[in-house]
Design an enzyme around this catalytic site. Structure first.
Site, PDB file in Angstrom:
ATOM      1  N   GLU A 166       5.422  -0.807  13.097  1.00 12.72           N
ATOM      2  CA  GLU A 166       4.581   0.383  13.257  1.00 12.72           C
ATOM      3  C   GLU A 166       4.867   1.095  14.576  1.00 12.72           C
ATOM      4  O   GLU A 166       4.209   0.823  15.587  1.00 12.72           O
ATOM      5  CB  GLU A 166       3.093   0.025  13.177  1.00 12.72           C
ATOM      6  N   GLU A 255       2.574  -3.029   4.471  1.00 14.17           N
ATOM      7  CA  GLU A 255       1.274  -3.500   4.974  1.00 14.17           C
ATOM      8  C   GLU A 255       0.192  -2.509   4.583  1.00 14.17           C
ATOM      9  O   GLU A 255       0.313  -1.310   4.826  1.00 14.17           O
ATOM     10  CB  GLU A 255       1.320  -3.647   6.499  1.00 14.17           C
TER      11      GLU A 255
END
Length: 330
Positions: A166, A255
């Protein structure tokens, strides 16, 4: 019993065995069913050329001392395959921070290895995730880690490389994330020519539309990361994903959570169902957050759950029960 009856029983037994063979043959593992994954247009397909949508849980940060290390074992993976019908698991290898790869490289590598070995034994796919918000600041560590993974497992179809979990909102796609990816990816491709490589996108892997306007070129089987938390992210993010797909790139939801973006809060079922419809429509593969027993809305397990994977429904949180239902029926 006379010989004639014995003969009849033997023929009956053989007949039943032969009749059962086709049903046995159908019981294939996910990797036996789909084989080598590849990108075709904006889809992930199997060796049969048809779209593949995988589903399973993501493990929590692997960092030494963070409490989730105990779940990185073969018993848990076996349970997730048998009881959850998972087709993929995700090893979230903490790249930095206390106990992360930069501080404890061997401990974190061994946790990745434990999940990969277990996934291969069970015939599952496994996402090997460089779990970081600042991967561009330690590119050398990523190169060392993924070189080792590719050398050990690049000849198996099970492994999927996720090279940046991320990136932050401040990490510009064109100036930071894409150059990082174009440094790490060729290192993997020198060893492993075809397994999927998943590239994180700006703003916690949400700005997939920006990546799709300036994609990585000249390298096969590249997928872009889309993350969402259903309590926070709604239609606006799905519109970004639609733009990316329409621009021709493949996405993978490595995710997502049923709760808020901070990992806590109540399960947002109405929003989750909207996301599930979206992922089914586009044949997206996903992993759900997270395999942990900490006091947090996103945890799959209740505090104190054993690390042997031999769980009943009473060991699962509200989130865990819901995710088990989703994954086992995907």
């Amino acid at each position: 019993m006379n010989k004639q009856n014995c003969g009849r029983l033997s023929i009956s037994a053989i007949f039943l065995f032969l009749v059962a063979l086709p049903f046995t043959a159908l019981a294939k593992t996910p990797v036996e069913q789909h084989g080598q994954l590849a990108v075709m247009g904006n889809k992930i397909v199997g060796s049969h050329g048809k779209p593949v949508s995988l589903a399973g849980p993501s493990f929590f940060w692997s960092n030494t001392g963070w409490g989730a290390e105990k779940f990185y074992n073969a018993d848990v993976v076996r349970h997730l395959k048998q009881d959850w019908k998972a087709s993929v698991v995700r090893a979230a290898i903490g790249a930095e921070g206390p106990g992360g790869y930069s501080e404890d490289p061997e401990g974190n590598y061994q946790r990745a290895k434990a999940l990969i070995d277990a996934a291969i034994a069970e015939g599952l796919y496994v996402i090997v995730d460089w779990h970081s918000h600042h991967a561009e600041t330690h590119t050398d560590d990523a190169i060392v880690f993924f070189t080792r993974i590719a050398q050990a497992y690049g000849d198996t179809p099970n492994v999927i490389y996720e090279i940046y979990n991320e990136p932050l909102k401040a990490a510009d796609w064109a100036k930071t994330i894409k150059p990082y990816a174009e440094t790490v990816i060729p290192v993997i491709r020198k060893i492993d020519s075809d397994n999927l490589i998943v590239v994180g996108t700006q703003a916690w892997s949400q700005d997939v539309d920006e990546a799709s306007k300036n994609p990585i070129l000249g390298i096969n089987n590249i997928v872009y990361t889309l993350h969402f938390y259903a309590g926070t992210h709604k239609e606006e993010l799905r519109k970004k994903a639609e733009i990316a797909l329409n621009n021709g790139v493949a996405l993978m939801v490595t995710e997502w959570g049923t709760v808020n973006a901070d990992g806590d809060g109540k399960v947002a079922k109405e929003s989750v169902e909207q996301w599930l419809t979206f992922m089914k429509k586009h044949d997206l593969s996903f992993c759900t957050w997270s395999m942990h027993d900490k006091e947090e809305g996103a945890s799959i397990l209740k505090p104190g759950a054993s690390a042997d994977g031999n769980w009943t429904d009473s060991d699962l949180t509200e989130n865990g029960l819901y995710l088990k239902q989703i994954i086992s029926n995907w």
